[in-house]
Design a protein around this motif. Structure first.
Motif, PDB file in Angstrom:
ATOM      1  N   VAL A 167       0.857  -1.199   0.000  1.00  0.00           N
ATOM      2  CA  VAL A 167       0.000   0.000   0.000  1.00  0.00           C
ATOM      3  C   VAL A 167       0.878   1.229   0.000  1.00  0.00           C
ATOM      4  CG1 VAL A 167      -1.758   1.291   1.234  1.00  0.00           C
ATOM      5  CG2 VAL A 167      -1.851  -1.205   1.205  1.00  0.00           C
ATOM      6  N   LYS A 168       0.583   2.053  -0.988  1.00  0.00           N
ATOM      7  CA  LYS A 168       1.362   3.268  -1.102  1.00  0.00           C
ATOM      8  C   LYS A 168       0.499   4.517  -0.858  1.00  0.00           C
ATOM      9  CE  LYS A 168       5.238   1.254  -2.123  1.00  0.00           C
ATOM     10  NZ  LYS A 168       6.335   1.273  -1.132  1.00  0.00           N
ATOM     11  N   ASN A 169      -0.853   4.423  -1.055  1.00  0.00           N
ATOM     12  CA  ASN A 169      -1.681   5.623  -0.939  1.00  0.00           C
ATOM     13  C   ASN A 169      -3.141   5.225  -0.634  1.00  0.00           C
ATOM     14  OD1 ASN A 169      -2.361   8.252  -0.909  1.00  0.00           O
ATOM     15  ND2 ASN A 169      -1.938   8.661  -3.081  1.00  0.00           N
ATOM     16  N   TYR A 170      -3.906   6.270  -0.177  1.00  0.00           N
ATOM     17  CA  TYR A 170      -5.331   6.103   0.095  1.00  0.00           C
ATOM     18  C   TYR A 170      -6.091   7.233  -0.605  1.00  0.00           C
ATOM     19  CZ  TYR A 170      -4.183   2.827   3.881  1.00  0.00           C
ATOM     20  OH  TYR A 170      -3.712   1.771   4.594  1.00  0.00           O
ATOM     21  N   HIS A 171      -7.260   6.896  -1.036  1.00  0.00           N
ATOM     22  CA  HIS A 171      -8.150   7.886  -1.655  1.00  0.00           C
ATOM     23  C   HIS A 171      -9.521   7.811  -0.966  1.00  0.00           C
ATOM     24  CE1 HIS A 171      -5.211   8.724  -4.819  1.00  0.00           C
ATOM     25  NE2 HIS A 171      -5.136   7.415  -5.084  1.00  0.00           N
ATOM     26  N   LEU A 172     -10.153   8.979  -0.754  1.00  0.00           N
ATOM     27  CA  LEU A 172     -11.479   9.068  -0.132  1.00  0.00           C
ATOM     28  C   LEU A 172     -12.482   9.595  -1.158  1.00  0.00           C
ATOM     29  CD1 LEU A 172     -13.047   8.750   2.590  1.00  0.00           C
ATOM     30  CD2 LEU A 172     -12.673  11.183   2.967  1.00  0.00           C
ATOM     31  N   GLN A 183      -0.622   8.742   6.898  1.00  0.00           N
ATOM     32  CA  GLN A 183       0.482   8.689   7.865  1.00  0.00           C
ATOM     33  C   GLN A 183       1.308   7.426   7.589  1.00  0.00           C
ATOM     34  OE1 GLN A 183       1.039  11.118  10.062  1.00  0.00           O
ATOM     35  NE2 GLN A 183      -0.861  12.227   9.471  1.00  0.00           N
ATOM     36  N   THR A 184       2.622   7.536   7.764  1.00  0.00           N
ATOM     37  CA  THR A 184       3.543   6.388   7.555  1.00  0.00           C
ATOM     38  C   THR A 184       4.075   5.952   8.895  1.00  0.00           C
ATOM     39  OG1 THR A 184       4.157   7.246   5.384  1.00  0.00           O
ATOM     40  CG2 THR A 184       5.585   5.556   6.367  1.00  0.00           C
ATOM     41  N   GLY A 185       3.895   4.655   9.146  1.00  0.00           N
ATOM     42  CA  GLY A 185       4.392   4.131  10.405  1.00  0.00           C
ATOM     43  C   GLY A 185       5.882   3.898  10.363  1.00  0.00           C
ATOM     44  N   ARG A 186       6.442   3.550  11.469  1.00  0.00           N
ATOM     45  CA  ARG A 186       7.878   3.317  11.538  1.00  0.00           C
ATOM     46  C   ARG A 186       8.297   2.161  10.634  1.00  0.00           C
ATOM     47  NH1 ARG A 186       9.112   3.830  18.058  1.00  0.00           N
ATOM     48  NH2 ARG A 186       8.526   6.063  18.241  1.00  0.00           N
ATOM     49  N   ASP A 187       7.394   1.225  10.458  1.00  0.00           N
ATOM     50  CA  ASP A 187       7.700   0.069   9.601  1.00  0.00           C
ATOM     51  C   ASP A 187       7.344   0.336   8.166  1.00  0.00           C
ATOM     52  OD1 ASP A 187       5.044   0.201   9.924  1.00  0.00           O
ATOM     53  OD2 ASP A 187       4.718  -1.896  10.458  1.00  0.00           O
ATOM     54  N   GLY A 188       7.012   1.555   7.881  1.00  0.00           N
ATOM     55  CA  GLY A 188       6.701   1.951   6.523  1.00  0.00           C
ATOM     56  C   GLY A 188       5.234   1.728   6.150  1.00  0.00           C
ATOM     57  N   ALA A 192      -4.233   5.941   7.137  1.00  0.00           N
ATOM     58  CA  ALA A 192      -5.071   7.068   6.708  1.00  0.00           C
ATOM     59  C   ALA A 192      -5.893   7.544   7.903  1.00  0.00           C
ATOM     60  CB  ALA A 192      -5.998   6.687   5.569  1.00  0.00           C
ATOM     61  N   ASP A 193      -5.902   8.871   8.126  1.00  0.00           N
ATOM     62  CA  ASP A 193      -6.732   9.494   9.157  1.00  0.00           C
ATOM     63  C   ASP A 193      -7.879  10.268   8.469  1.00  0.00           C
ATOM     64  OD1 ASP A 193      -5.179   8.539  11.184  1.00  0.00           O
ATOM     65  OD2 ASP A 193      -3.952  10.371  11.343  1.00  0.00           O
ATOM     66  N   LEU A 194      -9.071  10.095   9.032  1.00  0.00           N
ATOM     67  CA  LEU A 194     -10.234  10.847   8.527  1.00  0.00           C
ATOM     68  C   LEU A 194     -10.251  12.196   9.230  1.00  0.00           C
ATOM     69  CD1 LEU A 194     -12.725  10.628   6.663  1.00  0.00           C
ATOM     70  CD2 LEU A 194     -14.025   9.906   8.692  1.00  0.00           C
ATOM     71  N   VAL A 195     -10.241  13.248   8.447  1.00  0.00           N
ATOM     72  CA  VAL A 195     -10.140  14.607   8.987  1.00  0.00           C
ATOM     73  C   VAL A 195     -11.482  15.336   8.707  1.00  0.00           C
ATOM     74  CG1 VAL A 195      -8.874  16.780   8.942  1.00  0.00           C
ATOM     75  CG2 VAL A 195      -7.664  14.625   8.597  1.00  0.00           C
ATOM     76  N   LEU A 196     -12.087  15.974   9.746  1.00  0.00           N
ATOM     77  CA  LEU A 196     -13.313  16.770   9.614  1.00  0.00           C
ATOM     78  C   LEU A 196     -12.947  18.145   9.081  1.00  0.00           C
ATOM     79  CD1 LEU A 196     -16.369  16.934  10.125  1.00  0.00           C
ATOM     80  CD2 LEU A 196     -15.841  17.846  12.397  1.00  0.00           C
ATOM     81  N   LYS A 197     -13.400  18.397   7.885  1.00  0.00           N
ATOM     82  CA  LYS A 197     -13.065  19.678   7.289  1.00  0.00           C
ATOM     83  C   LYS A 197     -14.234  20.669   7.312  1.00  0.00           C
ATOM     84  CE  LYS A 197     -14.037  18.442   2.456  1.00  0.00           C
ATOM     85  NZ  LYS A 197     -13.486  18.376   1.097  1.00  0.00           N
ATOM     86  N   LYS A 198     -15.415  20.192   7.663  1.00  0.00           N
ATOM     87  CA  LYS A 198     -16.575  21.076   7.751  1.00  0.00           C
ATOM     88  C   LYS A 198     -17.462  20.574   8.879  1.00  0.00           C
ATOM     89  CE  LYS A 198     -20.443  22.911   5.037  1.00  0.00           C
ATOM     90  NZ  LYS A 198     -21.156  22.850   3.739  1.00  0.00           N
ATOM     91  N   ALA A 199     -17.985  21.521   9.650  1.00  0.00           N
ATOM     92  CA  ALA A 199     -18.790  21.146  10.815  1.00  0.00           C
ATOM     93  C   ALA A 199     -19.984  20.287  10.394  1.00  0.00           C
ATOM     94  CB  ALA A 199     -19.288  22.396  11.528  1.00  0.00           C
TER      95      ALA A 199
END
Length: 811
Positions: A167-172, A183-188, A192-199
């Motif tokens: 896995v190299k990338n994520y798309h929403l 986000q990349t872990g120490r083991d590479g 993916a974190d879900l971020v709230l961009k609008k209330a």
């Protein structure tokens, strides 16, 4: 040749793998690299050649390959010495751990002499696995109050491949409210974190469905997806709200208790307890309204709590609060206006403000006698009222102002016709059905002296029997006055009138109080036969009114006078002597008896009868005219002297009578034509046809004598005498006789007096002779029929008076 075969069998990939296989020997370890997933039979390398062994001896020396695994993935071709793929190799299965290198270790053994070779085959990864998520759907609960920028961890995708194939990338998927950060872990490992961009707003969107795609770095790339279901957790951020800010509801008055008026509908966009609503009245709702209507706090139903009366209050206003059950409770408000619809449940009201009673009957038309007010607590047509009174009354209603009416006199009043009126005022509203009320007032009329006394008859005829007792009650002449009290108290009077110098008040008396009429004297029919006068009745009003009535007093005759025989004339007593030729024919008039009765016609009707007769076959007597006639001729056998007794009887009860005796002698010698008739009154019909010529002759002579008499009277009147006797009048005839004549007897034997008798008789009169005192003169008077003989001066129509020297002839 070996490379060419591999290229043809495995294609491009296999060629790549063969070329990348390198023969080396380090510490007696032979190392090969092959990609995973090569097809079975694919040549890895020529192991015999690489080990320096003779291919021809491989079978004899029993060369074999042992793999330290559960499966034998590789084997050697003893004919060619080639190491080939015996079973498909899956690197992810062979090396499940995420390590970069994956080796398959083999031991190659050969005998004669025995030698062991260590062979290490590195399995190279290919991108044969797509990324995948441990859960196909991820559920996230995010509060709608979360701030923008807040991160929410997602499950990362897993790819068994390694290196660039992992896995190299994520798309929403497209979203206005969310994005991802990798986000990349120490083991590479990529996360993916879900971020709230609008209330978030749960009330707008409670669930957000997202698609998360994981992409590896292989060529071509492989992807794996997972569903993200974001459930927005409710926060009590919405207050309850009503459908309308203001409700206007109509409710019928007198609605049954418990009737539903309106159901409030407040909604809360929140959920759970934040959306649970409780209804209540606000402090601005009056206590009266709260007592009238019940509000259900759970469902918002407003129901009738007490009986509603439109007339008490037409409009109720309340403020309803809807509160949720959130931790920090929010509220919503609305106003409710309840309009009470009027029901025709109130009877119209009628009030007599003033009423004038009693009133005078002569009150003028248009006079106000009552003021009435009407009202109705209802509204609309239910509150519109009409006032009316009965049609058959002399009054009318006149509207003076709003809801006020005047009762006025519309026609003249008459107490005598209607003394009082029960006036019923009826007020009716225009509701459906209409309601009404009524009140009855009694109007009394005061009497006014507007009626004259009234007698039952306009003319009274009162019959009074003669010889009445003085003071006798003749009749009661009572008048009636329809007025009241002093206006009806009557006083009676006799209107003065003189008759023969006598006042009516001396003959009659009337009781002034009761109208009883009395006689003050005794009346004699033969003197006074009737009286005509007026009686007045006068009331005691002011001014007094009066009326009069004509009274005709008729004196009724009593049979108190006996008949008087005036013919034949009787000189002495009651015996009359007559002579008649013996040769008289049958039917000849012998004598005529005439009787007079001064009573009335009924009582003075005379009938004649023989009381005694010598020969009943010789003479007849007419019972009505008194003629005595021969029934046959005399014979030699008949007596020369006859005695006839005749009775004259009147028609009274009891009957009175008089008699006369006639001595009749027959003579042989012829006598002059003389019937020996007396000069008493005769009717026209007493003469027979035999005497017709005699009457005509005597009439002519009488006419000439009358002219002579008139001339003589005129001369005598011009030369008055000083005699003490009564002076002769122009209508008097005076005759002298040698003999004394009895009273009330008429004798005329000569042609002159007989002619005079006939002439007056033709005029319908009676002829009566009266003697003059102290002499041989007498007065012959003509009297109208039906009158008495007592007052010749008053009752005689004419008196014939003459002076003559008639020869005396003996009768």
């Amino acid at each position: 040749m070996q490379s060419v075969r591999l290229l043809s069998r495995m294609g491009y990939v296999h060629l790549f793998l063969i070329l990348s296989a390198t023969v080396f020997s380090v510490s007696a370890v032979t190392h090969y690299s092959v990609p995973e997933e090569m097809e079975e039979g694919s040549i890895v390398a020529n192991l015999a050649a690489d080990l320096g062994l003779d291919v021809k001896t491989l079978k004899t020396r029993k060369m074999r390959v042992d793999i330290v695994t559960n499966k034998k993935y590789l084997d050697i071709n003893k004919d060619t010495g080639e190491l080939f793929i015996l079973e498909r190799i899956d690197r992810e299965f062979l090396c499940p751990s995420k390590t970069t290198s994956c080796f398959l270790k083999l031991d190659a053994t050969i005998e004669n002499p025995i030698r062991m070779f260590n062979i290490e085959v590195e399995i190279m990864d290919i991108n044969d696995n797509a990324p995948h998520f441990r859960r196909g759907t991820m559920h996230l609960d995010i509060s709608e109050s979360s701030p923008v920028g807040e991160r929410f961890s997602l499950n990362n995708a897993v790819d068994p491949d390694v290196g660039t194939n992992s896995v190299k990338n994520y798309h929403l998927s497209a979203s206005d409210h969310f994005s991802i950060e990798i986000q990349t872990g120490r083991d590479g490992t990529k996360f993916a974190d879900l971020v709230l961009k609008k209330a978030l707003d749960r009330e707008q969107q409670a669930i957000h469905n997202l698609i998360l795609t994981a992409v590896d770095g292989g060529v071509p790339t492989r992807t794996g997806t997972a569903s993200i279901a974001v459930r927005v957790l409710d926060v009590n951020d919405n207050a309850p709200s009503f459908d309308k800010e203001k409700y206007v509801v109509d409710v019928m008055e007198n609605s049954p208790v418990g009737s539903l008026v309106v159901k409030m509908n407040a909604t809360d966009l929140d959920e759970g307890s934040n959306a649970d609503i409780v209804y209540s009245y606000s402090l601005y709702t009056s206590e009266r309204t709260q007592n009238m209507f019940n509000l259900n706090p759970e469902n918002g139903e407003i129901r009738v709590k007490e009986m509603i009366n439109y007339e008490d209050l037409k409009l109720y206003e309340m403020e309803i609060i809807a509160s949720d059950k959130g931790q920090n409770s929010l509220t919503g408000k609305c106003k409710v206006t309840i309009q009470v619809t009027d029901m025709n449940d109130n009877h119209p009201e009628l009030s007599i403000k003033s009423f004038q009673s009693p009133i005078k009957e002569n009150v003028a038309t248009g006079t106000v006698i009552a003021v009435v007010s009407v009202s109705d607590k209802d509204s609309g047509d239910n509150g519109v009222v009409d006032l009316h009174i009965p049609d058959n009354m002399p009054f009318k209603l006149r509207e003076s102002s709003d809801n006020y009416y005047e009762l006025v006199v519309s026609e003249p009043l008459d107490r005598e016709k209607v003394p009082e009126y029960d006036i019923t005022f009826t007020v009716t509203d225009r509701g459906s059905p209409p309601l009404s009320d009524n009140e009855t007032m009694t109007l009394e009329l005061l009497d006014v002296n507007d009626n004259v006394p009234q007698f039952p008859q306009s003319f009274y005829t009162i019959r009074v029997m003669e010889n009445n007792a003085p003071g006798a009650l003749l009749s009661s002449l009572t008048a009636f006055d329809p007025d009241l009290h002093e206006n009806q108290y009557l006083v009676y009077f006799i209107i003065e009138k003189e008759i023969a110098n006598t006042s009516m008040s001396m003959l009659f008396s009337i009781n002034p109080e009761n109208g009883n009429l009395y006689a003050l004297k005794t009346f004699d029919y033969e003197i006074e036969k009737d009286f005509l006068f007026h009686i007045e009745a006068r009331d005691s009003g002011s001014p007094p009114l009066s009326s009069n009535v004509t009274v005709h007093i008729i004196i009724v005759d009593q049979n108190d006078n006996a008949p008087v025989i005036v013919s034949p004339w009787r000189a002495h007593g009651s015996v009359v002597e007559e002579k008649i030729p013996r040769s008289t024919d049958k039917g000849s008039l012998v004598s005529k008896v005439i009787a007079l009765d001064t009573d009335s016609v009924h009582n003075s009707r005379i009938t004649y009868q023989f009381l005694q007769i010598t020969d009943a076959t010789l003479f007849s007597l007419d019972q009505y005219n008194g003629e005595i006639r021969t029934m046959r001729m005399f014979s030699y056998k008949d007596s020369r002297h006859h005695r006839l007794v005749v009775v004259a009887k009147d028609n009274g009860q009891p009957a009175l009578s008089a008699t006369v005796t006639i001595k009749l002698s027959t003579v042989e010698t012829a006598m002059k034509a003389y019937s020996d008739m007396t000069e008493v009154p005769l009717e026209y019909d007493i003469f027979s046809d035999l005497n017709l010529y005699l009457v005509i002759g005597l009439g002519s002579v009488s006419f000439l004598l009358l002219i002579t008499i008139l001339v003589t009277i005129v001369i005598k009147c011009q030369k008055p005498k000083s005699s003490k006797t009564a002076p002769p009048c122009r209508n008097s005839v005076i005759s002298e006789r040698n003999s004394t004549i009895a009273d009330s007897t008429l004798v005329s034997n000569d042609a002159y007096w007989y002619s005079l008798f006939l002439a007056e008789t033709r005029k319908g009169k009676l002829v009566v002779r009266q003697p003059m005192p102290k002499g041989s003169r007498y007065i012959v008077s003509s009297i109208p029929r039906g009158t008495g003989l007592t007052d010749t001066s008053d009752s005689a129509a004419s008196t014939l008076q003459a002076s003559t020297s008639s020869s005396s002839s003996s009768t």
